[in-house]
Design a protein around this motif. Structure first.
Motif, short mmCIF file in Angstrom:
data_model
loop_
_atom_site.label_atom_id
_atom_site.label_comp_id
_atom_site.label_asym_id
_atom_site.label_seq_id
_atom_site.Cartn_x
_atom_site.Cartn_y
_atom_site.Cartn_z
N GLN A 251 -20.00 29.16 8.33
CA GLN A 251 -19.41 28.21 9.27
C GLN A 251 -19.34 28.82 10.68
N TYR A 255 -14.24 28.45 14.06
CA TYR A 255 -13.47 27.70 13.06
C TYR A 255 -12.27 28.52 12.59
N LYS A 260 -8.47 22.65 7.27
CA LYS A 260 -8.32 21.50 6.39
C LYS A 260 -8.93 21.79 5.02
N SER A 265 -12.47 25.43 9.14
CA SER A 265 -12.47 24.12 9.78
C SER A 265 -12.08 24.25 11.24
N LYS A 266 -12.56 23.31 12.05
CA LYS A 266 -12.16 23.31 13.45
C LYS A 266 -10.76 22.72 13.61
N GLU A 267 -10.27 22.09 12.51
CA GLU A 267 -8.92 21.53 12.51
C GLU A 267 -7.95 22.53 11.90
#
Length: 347
Positions: A251, A255, A260, A265-267
């Motif tokens: 990834q 990130y 998530k 994740s970028k969140e």
């Protein structure tokens, strides 16, 4: 009740004296209704500042500290929450609290009793409010709204031991076996907490770019660290293998490591999500309620201290002193060096 005299016999004309007396009575009644007292030890006009205005200013002060990076988001939320409870108590207090000088030891003591008794909080929660109030009052002293910190003379209450315990070695194995099948990504998160001793809030802020795979270490920036200092923590072979097996590094480097779904994740995900999922796993495995997500750190410190020594555990945990590391070790967890059993002294 105390009598306070205002001598007006210096005014010669009776009509002028009566006029001045009526003006004085009217003004005093207005001031008395707002909480003013002639007996207040007020040496500065700032001490007559409205408590509402002072609290509004403190809200802005906290926001400024957060924007400057001096305090973290969780600290801001915690302070704001306590400030709201404090405001609610002020607004419904009888007699009314209007001026900042009225925030004295009696008022603070009554508020802490309200937290402990009326809100049915623990001694620990009451003590946390006391600590927060001390910082608020220190700020008010600095701004000359009050003369001294009224919290200083109020003692901490004795607290019960934290209802959190380390997982036993057999329960750690049960957790590993269960999560390997049910949720390998959450297993990696648990392993990360267990092996690195990184705090949950810090873990939630770690990005893939913070991990140095070849050197087997992870960088904890001062901006996310509790002690506000940069730190470097070792990653053992088990963690490296787990991350490679899950293809974590496929990834983008910006990130978050555990975003998530506990995946890169970028969140960003909050620590509440970590805790809530751990509670579900705890229920499924019928573990005791004393097992919490933070218990993984307790378990890791215990096991590393017993295997490699408390100094190694101290450095991995980024503790300034061994006494801090010792707090994570209960009596039965503490090691006894074999050398001490066979030491021949001179007595």
């Amino acid at each position: 009740m105390k009598r306070k005299k205002y001598m007006l016999d210096g005014i010669k004309k009776v009509s002028e004296r009566k006029k001045r007396a009526n003006e004085l009575i009217t003004n005093l009644n207005i001031k008395l209704r707002t909480g003013w007292t002639p007996w207040a030890e007020v040496t500065s006009s700032r001490q007559y500042t409205s408590i509402i205005d002072v609290i509004d200013l403190y809200h802005k002060y906290l926001a400024k500290l957060y924007k400057a990076g001096t305090i973290k988001e969780n600290t801001l939320k915690d302070y704001e929450k306590r400030l709201r409870v404090f405001e609610e108590y002020i607004f419904k207090h009888v007699p009314a609290i209007v001026y900042v000088y009225q925030i004295d030891q009696t008022f603070i003591s009554d508020f802490l009793d309200y937290i402990l008794l009326d809100r049915d909080s623990s001694a620990r929660t009451r003590n946390n409010y006391r600590t927060w109030l001390s910082s608020l009052c220190t700020w008010m002293v600095e701004k000359q709204y009050i003369l001294q910190n009224p919290v200083e003379r109020i003692k901490q209450l004795a607290e019960d031991e934290k209802k959190r315990s380390a997982l036993t070695p057999s329960d750690l194995q049960k957790l590993q076996k269960y999560l390997k099948k049910e949720n390998p990504h959450f297993l990696l998160l648990c392993q990360f907490a267990y092996y690195t001793f990184i705090r949950p809030d810090e873990i939630s802020n770690i990005r893939l770019s913070d991990i140095f795979l070849k050197e087997q270490k992870v960088f904890i920036a001062s901006s996310i660290s509790k002690n506000r200092r940069d730190g470097m923590v070792g990653l053992n072979d088990i963690l490296i293998k787990s991350m490679l097996d899950l293809k974590i590094f496929s990834q983008p480097s910006h990130y978050y490591l555990f975003g998530k779904g506990f995946k890169p994740s970028k969140e960003k995900t909050t620590t509440r999500v970590y805790r809530n999922y751990f509670y579900k796993v705890r229920a499924a495995l019928k573990f005791p309620e004393t097992y919490q997500f933070y218990s993984l750190k307790d378990s890791g410190i215990r096991d590393l201290a017993n295997a490699e020594g408390i100094v190694v555990a101290r450095d991995q945990a980024r503790h300034a002193d061994i006494s801090t590391t010792n707090k994570y070790l209960k009596g039965s967890d503490m090691t006894v060096h074999e050398e001490t059993k066979h030491f021949e002294g001179n007595l």
